[in-house]
Motif scaffolding. Sequence first.
Motif, PDB file in Angstrom:
ATOM      1  N   THR A 279       5.404  -8.696  -4.564  1.00 50.11           N
ATOM      2  CA  THR A 279       4.135  -8.147  -4.085  1.00 50.11           C
ATOM      3  C   THR A 279       2.982  -8.840  -4.794  1.00 50.11           C
ATOM      4  N   GLY A 280       1.767  -8.578  -4.310  1.00 51.55           N
ATOM      5  CA  GLY A 280       0.583  -9.164  -4.919  1.00 51.55           C
ATOM      6  C   GLY A 280       0.437  -8.766  -6.377  1.00 51.55           C
ATOM      7  N   TYR A 281       0.755  -7.527  -6.710  1.00 53.87           N
ATOM      8  CA  TYR A 281       0.669  -7.065  -8.101  1.00 53.87           C
ATOM      9  C   TYR A 281       1.595  -7.890  -9.004  1.00 53.87           C
TER      10      TYR A 281
ATOM     11  N   LYS B 248      -8.919  -4.895  -4.895  1.00 55.83           N
ATOM     12  CA  LYS B 248      -9.024  -5.953  -5.902  1.00 55.83           C
ATOM     13  C   LYS B 248      -9.332  -5.403  -7.297  1.00 55.83           C
TER      14      LYS B 248
ATOM     15  N   LEU C 252      -6.295  -3.781  -8.788  1.00 51.27           N
ATOM     16  CA  LEU C 252      -5.340  -4.842  -9.132  1.00 51.27           C
ATOM     17  C   LEU C 252      -5.653  -5.417 -10.514  1.00 51.27           C
TER      18      LEU C 252
ATOM     19  N   CYS D 293      -7.748 -10.285  -1.557  1.00 52.83           N
ATOM     20  CA  CYS D 293      -7.219  -8.952  -1.255  1.00 52.83           C
ATOM     21  C   CYS D 293      -7.888  -8.491   0.038  1.00 52.83           C
TER      22      CYS D 293
ATOM     23  N   ARG E  79      -2.698  -2.930   2.877  1.00 50.52           N
ATOM     24  CA  ARG E  79      -3.435  -3.902   2.072  1.00 50.52           C
ATOM     25  C   ARG E  79      -2.541  -5.096   1.760  1.00 50.52           C
TER      26      ARG E  79
ATOM     27  N   PHE F 275      -2.285  -9.446   0.232  1.00 47.82           N
ATOM     28  CA  PHE F 275      -2.689 -10.290  -0.897  1.00 47.82           C
ATOM     29  C   PHE F 275      -2.346 -11.727  -0.559  1.00 47.82           C
TER      30      PHE F 275
ATOM     31  N   TRP G 102       0.599 -15.040   2.449  1.00 50.87           N
ATOM     32  CA  TRP G 102       0.256 -13.618   2.496  1.00 50.87           C
ATOM     33  C   TRP G 102       1.483 -12.772   2.150  1.00 50.87           C
TER      34      TRP G 102
ATOM     35  N   LEU H  62       0.133  -6.271  -0.811  1.00 49.32           N
ATOM     36  CA  LEU H  62      -0.539  -6.156  -2.099  1.00 49.32           C
ATOM     37  C   LEU H  62       0.297  -5.356  -3.094  1.00 49.32           C
TER      38      LEU H  62
END
Length: 699
Positions: A262-264, A286, A289, A442, A491, A493, A499, A502
């Motif tokens: 994931t984005g995190y 964002k 995050l 984001c 959401r 990221f 992509w 998030l």
Amino acid sequence: MFDNNSNKSRTSNRRKEDIIDVESFITDRISQLGSKAASQRGLCDSSKIYGGILSVVSFFALNSIPGGQVVVASSLAGYLLAVYGDYATTKRLRLFPSRRTVSGLSQDKEGNEDDRFIALNEDYEEDISYLGQKEELEAKFINRYFDELCEKLYELPVSDRSNTYQVIIDSVFSRKKQSKYYQYFEARSKQDARFMEAEIAAKEKLLPRKIRQVDIDYLKLEEDQNLFSRQLPGDQDLSQGSELFPVSEPAMTLSQDEPVLTGYQIFYSLIDSTCCYVAGGQQSGKTLLLAETTKRKAEEGILIFYVNWFSTKLDRDGHWEHVPASHKIETDISMLSPEEFMEVINQTLNLLNTFKLLVFGEHHKDCILVWDELEVSADKNSGDVSKATQPVLQLLSDLIGRLTGTGVKNGGSVQVLSPGYAAGSMFAFVNSKAKKMTPIVCSINKGKFVKTRNNKTISFNKSLLRQMANNFVSAVEVDVPIELASTKTERIFQFQEEWVALGDASDLRPCNYVATDDITHQPHNVLAQKKRSQIEELITKLEEDGYETLWSFAEAMEIPSSDAKRRFIEIVSTYLESERPDLASRFARNKEKEFSSFDGRYSYSDNIEKELNTRLLTNFRCCLCQKRSEDVEIHRTSYLGADDQPGKNMFPLCEVCHDEAHEAGNWNSTLDSIWSSHQTEGFTKRINLGLNFLTQDID
């Protein structure tokens, strides 16, 4: 693979200039082709009409005019020459003038798409049919695939756009439906149409929000990432990519058995070694995050610094409690006095120098600096504020420039948060360094609609992605893959053009870190806290004493001059809008709408009476068009608060003329203050002339 050097030699003679604004370029090209088509149609049809009429007339008058046979032959030759010229250019044999020329009508009928390669409306097709074959097809192509073509060209470096445009047109002209470029844009247009249908259906709650897989007749977009390359119309092997449209590597190479990060998780691995420019709209995720990832880095012993010069109530939600007060500046500089503002500037310089000393000094310490709202902070058009902030931003830019190349080596990074990237409004030295940072986006997922904490609906913002794609050295992907858009993920990221979802803090290890601060340090936000305490005391008094208008409150505070009252009202209005919407509703100009800080301009006791007297000046007639209406509106050429005067800065205007008065060329609009916008001198004279005429006040 087509040789790039060969391609350059073929296209270099066609390239005129770099395409910076793609939409303007294509719009201008459509206009140029349309003007050329209309001119050629007029010339060709005029020759046919005059030649034909003269031939007929001279034929019947053959025996009555000298040299009648010569006249007939010449006229007929002119007519035939016009027909032949038309055929030679367009490959169409047309013996008669066009319907458009004869009738002069524009009926905007839809063409039959099954009968033509690319169908547009009938009138436009008739006009461009007088162009050469290639220009005619170009006009059709860029009209029909305008949005798709703009999006694709925006993704490219500016220096490559002109050549790519020519390659696309050459390929479509030579191969028609067999051109893979045509197939690509046709598929994109169908995909976008399906997305739009799904978004509308989701918004109206007619269908589930899950977007179905799009069936593509000509080409499966998700399987053809390598279509665009530096190739000419031959459409040779497109599988390997090229310089022009390189086949980008995925952000992370994962086996099929590994879960997608994931984005995190991705950002957590970057934050202490890579300087990132994190862009995203309101409530895109964002800030959270950055807060959650830096909290865990703080627990690992990394020092966190945080700066936000434009902090609002929504920002102060406890997310940055893991940052020591001595390393944090969290205030709203627009609410400070000049002395307090300069103190914050000095404190920020001290904070940045502390960060610099720890990262690059002899007693090294790993550090992360988070700068929130950079786009607003680096605004070069803020007058005296810009001059004062310039030394701070210069130091910040130097740190970014130094760490973008040596972040891992030095154990430090700068993380920037911003709602977008307005390159034109930022200091050039900030812009040049920020572009070298790693872009992170984001966003709300395509096709999703999310409610914010202040009850506003937000959705996917493609213009933000175009801003990022146009400005960063590292590439940014504008489109969201359909397989991600069709999920329930709200959401998303982006990192290195890839992509992913998030995610949230649960994707990271648990953390309950709370900052402790050395009591010998002076908190950097003490002035902001002091100022905030003073304003809160004023607001408490405003609420408890029951003032009906903000101007009467300013008078009760014994503020001496009108200018000082206006400044006081602006501070109170801004605070009420952001911090106390419940109390602010008491002073709203329109009780059915939410209070805005701009409502403070009208919050004085005799406002309604003055507006009525303004209408009575002209007996409810508009000063510009002279029409009478019971709904005539009040227009102010400047904002003076309780010093407003009918006929001086207050005038009756109808709705249409009122809109005209606020158009860009007639109105000087500025956000420096709620009082600063005003009418241009020329338009003010027009309004006064109309008022004088209606009131017969003519010298």
